[in-house]
Design an enzyme around this catalytic site. Structure first.
Site, PDB file in Angstrom:
ATOM      1  N   SER A 190       0.834  -1.265  -0.046  1.00 30.43           N
ATOM      2  CA  SER A 190       0.223   0.206   0.349  1.00 30.43           C
ATOM      3  C   SER A 190       1.056   1.310  -0.221  1.00 30.43           C
ATOM      4  CB  SER A 190      -0.961  -0.077   1.577  1.00 30.43           C
ATOM      5  OG  SER A 190      -0.139   0.279   2.242  1.00 30.43           O
ATOM      6  N   LYS A 191       0.485   2.707   0.209  1.00 33.57           N
ATOM      7  CA  LYS A 191       0.688   3.991  -0.210  1.00 33.57           C
ATOM      8  C   LYS A 191       1.936   3.811   1.370  1.00 33.57           C
ATOM      9  CE  LYS A 191      -1.685   5.860  -3.383  1.00 33.57           C
ATOM     10  NZ  LYS A 191      -0.874   4.598  -4.626  1.00 33.57           N
TER      11      LYS A 191
END
Ligand code: GLU
Length: 484
Positions: free
Chosen positions: A247-248
């Protein structure tokens, strides 16, 4: 994979356009494409844009562009799921009329309450919330009460014969009847996906592991709709450096982000292929043709892989060096407008500059920055290094002036320029390095880069003369060093 597959196959990639193309999705698309390339058949692209609030055309476009950039080609589509509403509703009506689905007048909140109680009591939802009776249904329909359409899940174990993970069993107790039409009549994901897979004759569904728990629902729907159940394979998740779902938090996650970081599409493709598959030998850098030739679904791995940005960076340098000009140059040129070099992108000098520097840059962003020196009139000199050069040769300014004068009458070939500099160094009694390093600083403002005479030859006589003069003035004007 646990089973050997035979072809041909009809597979699909079915992204929901609610964001950019995630590398996990890209990998799913790539494996589907490779299945078809190795087994024959067709690869279908279906855009699952049924969530109109979260989907939009721009995102659909971005996904298609990202696939195109990565070099993933489809045989059929893109199809838009939203254009197939009528068909989905028709099939829901069919399930209703056959008594395989029913109207449910309870709100989702009411059902959620019962689900919690069922959980707490360790019983099935259905035992606490039975289906409405025929009379109730008739009465409430007549009263115009809102309702959803629910598909009745069979009360039996469903086994997913997963091509990647082996058999996964879902016992009867875990099934809950599922909404297939919302109160506003719109079809839900489960219904749409199964209807479309049936109509598009998909016979192998290879998708992310996050869908595994949906698969028994889909299998039941395929059966209820009288269709052959396709084969299924669920690919493990891609993890970030923190070993959690990528994820980010741990950096870039979308194909677009890697594209804008100057990663070559061939490198990202190659890297993603190896994130869950291997050719069975120690090859890593492989052309697409080599990958296709080596690809067998049997080597798709079942355990999660960690996305390693350093490995991707390394893979990219391999492609920076080795990719054919035909594939490399168009990609490299897309980064030139951002550094103000749009007008020069197709010049002969730019082609030479890109060739000289591609092997010395980690990615296309760095490359575009490096080649700017051949086209700009601004060079920034490094004071510390300049002082160091002066200490080595107190007559540096006059030596550079002479060198520049001699360059001006020389052929601008690597050999000729090399000969000129070395002859002068010998004449004035300094090592060649005492002239090479300052000349590099004069021309590029840097202490490293391509071989100096390649750089000078490419810079051309006019710019070389101007920069050497400019550097001479800079050196002459350096304030004296403080004693100490
Ligand atoms: N549209 C779904 C998603 O993007 C994929 C559906 C499927 O592959 O079955 O997660």
């Amino acid at each position: 994979m646990t089973t050997t597959l035979s072809g041909p196959v009809r597979v699909r990639f079915a992204p929901s356009p609610t964001g950019n193309l995630h590398v996990g999705g890209a990998r799913t698309a790539i494996y589907n494409e490779l299945l078809v390339k190795s087994l024959g058949g067709a690869f279908i692209l279906r855009i699952e844009d049924t969530d109109r609030e979260r989907s939009d055309d721009a995102k659909t476009r971005q996904i298609i562009d990202a696939m195109h950039w990565l070099g993933i080609s489809v045989d059929e589509g893109p199809f838009l799921q939203s254009e197939r509403y009528a068909r989905h509703s028709e099939r829901a009506a069919e399930l209703l009329s056959k008594g395989l689905a029913y109207r449910d007048f309870r709100s989702s909140e009411a059902i959620e309450e019962v689900r919690k109680r069922a959980h707490a009591e360790g019983v099935t939802l259905k035992s606490l919330a039975p289906e409405p009776t025929a009379e109730e249904t008739e009465r409430r329909l007549a009263a115009g009460d809102p309702s959803v359409v629910r598909f009745r899940m069979p009360e039996e174990e469903i086994v997913v014969h997963d091509l990647v993970r082996g058999d996964v069993s879902f016992p009867a107790e875990v099934h809950e009847d599922l909404v297939i039409l919302r109160a506003d009549g719109s079809p839900t994901y489960h219904l749409s996906v199964v209807c479309d897979d049936i109509d598009m004759a998909v016979d192998l569904v290879l998708r992310g592991e996050d869908h595994l728990s949906n698969t028994p629902k889909h299998i039941a729907l395929f059966r209820a709709l009288g269709a052959t159940v396709p084969r299924f394979g669920h690919l493990p998740l891609i993890l970030g450096a923190d070993k959690k779902r990528l994820s980010k938090r741990t950096g870039a996650t979308s194909v677009e982000e890697f594209q804008s970081q100057g990663i070559l599409p061939q490198a990202l493709y190659n890297y993603l292929v190896l994130l869950g598959w291997s050719p069975g030998d120690d090859r890593e850098v492989m052309t697409k043709d080599e990958i296709v030739a080596a690809f067998t679904a049997a080597r798709l791995g079942g355990s999660a892989s960690v996305f390693d940005v350093d490995k991707l960076a390394w893979m990219n340098t391999q492609y920076m060096v080795n990719l054919s000009d035909d594939e490399f140059m168009p990609q490299a040129k897309t980064f030139l407008p951002a550094v103000g070099l749009a007008a020069e992108a197709n010049s002969e000098r730019m082609a030479r500059a890109l060739t000289l520097h591609r092997v010395r840059s980690a990615n296309l962003v760095e490359l575009a920055e490096q080649v700017g020196i051949y086209f700009s009139d601004e060079v920034e000199f490094d004071e510390t290094l300049s002082r160091k050069y002066l200490r080595k040769d107190e007559n540096l300014v006059s030596h550079l002036t002479e060198l520049s004068r001699r360059f001006a009458t020389s052929d601008f070939t690597v050999d000729a320029l090399d000969g000129v500099l070395r002859a002068l160094a010998e004449e004035v009694g300094v090592g060649a390095g005492a002239l090479i390093h300052p000349t590099r600083m004069a021309l590029s403002g840097s202490k490293s880069g391509p071989p100096l005479f390649d750089l000078v030859a490419l810079m051309g006589s006019e710019r070389t003369e101007a920069r050497m003069a400019q550097y001479g003035e800079y050196l002459a004007a350096l304030p004296p060093e403080a004693e100490g």
